[in-house]
Scaffold this motif. Structure first.
Motif, PDB file in Angstrom:
ATOM      1  N   ILE A 218       0.705  -1.221  -0.009  1.00 20.67           N
ATOM      2  CA  ILE A 218       0.062   0.088   0.033  1.00 20.67           C
ATOM      3  C   ILE A 218       0.972   1.082  -0.001  1.00 20.67           C
ATOM      4  N   GLU A 219       0.379   2.374  -0.669  1.00 28.32           N
ATOM      5  CA  GLU A 219       1.273   3.552  -0.804  1.00 28.32           C
ATOM      6  C   GLU A 219       1.362   4.307   0.619  1.00 28.32           C
ATOM      7  N   GLY A 220       2.499   4.724   0.777  1.00 28.00           N
ATOM      8  CA  GLY A 220       2.873   5.347   2.005  1.00 28.00           C
ATOM      9  C   GLY A 220       3.610   6.716   1.942  1.00 28.00           C
ATOM     10  N   THR A 221       2.742   7.733   2.343  1.00 27.03           N
ATOM     11  CA  THR A 221       3.501   9.056   1.970  1.00 27.03           C
ATOM     12  C   THR A 221       3.660   9.761   3.261  1.00 27.03           C
ATOM     13  N   GLU A 222       4.927  10.143   3.440  1.00 28.32           N
ATOM     14  CA  GLU A 222       5.238  10.860   4.832  1.00 28.32           C
ATOM     15  C   GLU A 222       4.665  12.087   4.662  1.00 28.32           C
ATOM     16  N   VAL A 223       3.990  12.559   5.956  1.00 27.96           N
ATOM     17  CA  VAL A 223       3.662  13.853   6.411  1.00 27.96           C
ATOM     18  C   VAL A 223       4.299  14.427   7.512  1.00 27.96           C
TER      19      VAL A 223
END
Length: 459
Positions: A53-58
């Motif tokens: 699954i995609e994981g974008t750091e915020v």
């Protein structure tokens, strides 16, 4: 911003939800492994091909009030519907197992390994499995054994073998034992011929014996075992070949998987029914459709072709369920058929009965299809018509319910041994009850036997 009810075991990080958004924190115990996984390029590659699954750091300060110790915060896309392995089809569980093994093999090539082999680390988008736990990937150390071997056997291999070799559906047992099926229990059930298979003997029989006779001394000795990287990968590949070769038994074939073809519809009647269902889906603007009693998935596919983005199917019959999953897989449909008996759906369970949510706690449908099912519930299962209709209407603001009269050949079969049940099961009562619960937006007779589709809209 509450922590997800199932996210409490891993000290490396947790999952949180806010306004439909999904976040994962990385805490101090998981920092080094996450940094290694990110630097290896593995996470990026596995995300690019859709297996992870995609994981974008915020900005980590986003969760400062809930988890101030978070070193990293990742945002994930929301899975359309959370499902559990005890509700998957045979082919669904098998595909999730193969995904886990493939990712593990690739991870080792990137200097990583899996810290566990939990089936709950996998979710589905349609019939496509996707791995969701970034923090399960840890740094590989030379000589490390397969850390999640026993868990893989209990949560993947043993349920598949129970069905493939003993002909017993795994779902009910798995649902009653959330951590999977122990090898010692499976070994007692398998036919003796199956135990002669070298891989069954190794992964089930021998492991079961070891579980029965384990001692503190043996446990300490096991911790000293070392395994080369080549041997680890060979073990994973061997298991992959074993799992890929498993199939449901012929006994799971069922007439229900060809119900629409065998339900005595003429070609024109089938086309009329399909068009009516399609028109309701299109007019409702539904994004998520629940198909109750989806059989082989014919109307789930029609719903998708009529504008729905996602369909969740429910089908207790193993043969029909397998056919529906294979249809979704073959045609790459965003449809997930699940093994659920609607008269006994999966309840909330696990720690404090909140870890794995029940079906009603996960309901998210915009439109519900209940086609050729009502008579099975009311006549076949002796459920009150008013309660069944009330429950169906509660599931979604729009829907289609097919009324099959007692004069229909399929209803007559059900009445053979129950001639006195459901005295109020008739068209007028159906119309009156449904009209008191929702606005009837359409009533269409689709067969010469009097099968009628009721479209409704809940106020």
């Amino acid at each position: 911003m509450p922590r997800d009810v199932a996210s409490y075991r891993d000290p490396a990080g947790h999952v949180h939800q806010l306004d439909g958004r999904i976040f994962r924190t990385v805490l101090s115990p998981g920092q080094a492994n996450y940094a290694a996984a990110r630097a290896s390029g593995f996470l990026e590659a596995a995300t690019a091909d859709g297996r992870l699954i995609e994981g974008t750091e915020v900005d980590a300060s986003l969760l400062s009030g809930e988890e101030p110790a978070a070193l990293h915060v990742l945002e994930h896309p929301r899975i359309p519907f959370i499902s559990y392995p005890y509700c998957w089809s045979f082919y669904g569980l098998r595909s999730a197992a193969l995904l886990t093994l493939d990712l593990h093999i690739d991870a080792v090539a990137h200097g990583l390994t899996l810290s566990d082999s939990s089936a709950y680390n996998v979710q589905f988008t349609g019939a496509r499995p996707v791995f969701i736990d970034y923090l399960s990937f840890i740094r590989y150390e030379e000589g490390q054994v397969w850390l999640g071997y026993r868990q893989f056997c209990e949560q993947f291999l043993n349920p598949l073998l129970l069905t493939a070799k003993a002909g017993v559906p795994f779902q009910a047992w798995y649902r009653g034992s959330l951590e999977g099926i122990a090898s010692v229990d499976l070994a007692a059930l398998l036919p003796w011929r199956s135990r002669l298979n070298p891989l069954v003997a190794l992964h089930v029989v021998l492991q079961g014996r070891l579980q029965r006779s384990v001692s503190a001394q043996q446990t300490a000795k096991a911790k000293t075992v070392r395994l080369s990287k080549t041997a680890l990968v060979n073990n994973l590949r061997s298991m992959r070949g074993f799992v890929a070769g498993l199939n449901p038994p012929a006994s799971q074939s069922s007439p229900w998987q060809d119900y629409e073809q065998n339900a005595q519809y003429t070609a024109d009647e089938r086309a009329h029914k399909a068009q009516t269902v399609s028109d309701v889906i299109a007019a409702s603007g539904a994004r998520t459709v629940w198909d109750l009693g989806c059989n082989s998935g014919e109307y789930s596919e029609i719903a998708l072709n009529s504008g729905a983005e996602c369909v969740i199917g429910f089908e207790p019959d193993a043969g029909a369920l397998n056919a529906a999953f294979q249809r979704a897989e073959r045609k790459q449909l965003n449809c997930l058929p699940l093994s659920i008996d609607l008269t006994n759906p999966s309840p909330s369970s696990g720690w404090m009965q909140r870890e794995r949510l029940g079906l009603m706690e996960r309901r998210n449908a915009d439109c519900v299809l209940c086609l050729a099912l009502l008579h099975h519930l009311v006549i076949g299962r002796n459920l009150p018509l008013t309660e069944v209709l009330s429950w169906i209407v509660s599931l979604a603001p729009h829907g289609v319910i097919e009324f099959v009269p007692k004069s229909d050949p399929m209803a007559k079969q059900l009445l053979t041994w129950k001639p006195t049940v459901a005295p109020d099961y008739d068209l007028d009562t159906m119309r009156g009850l449904l009209g008191g619960m929702a606005r009837i937006t359409g009533e269409t007779v689709v067969t010469s036997s009097g099968r009628t589709l009721f479209a409704f809209e809940r106020g």
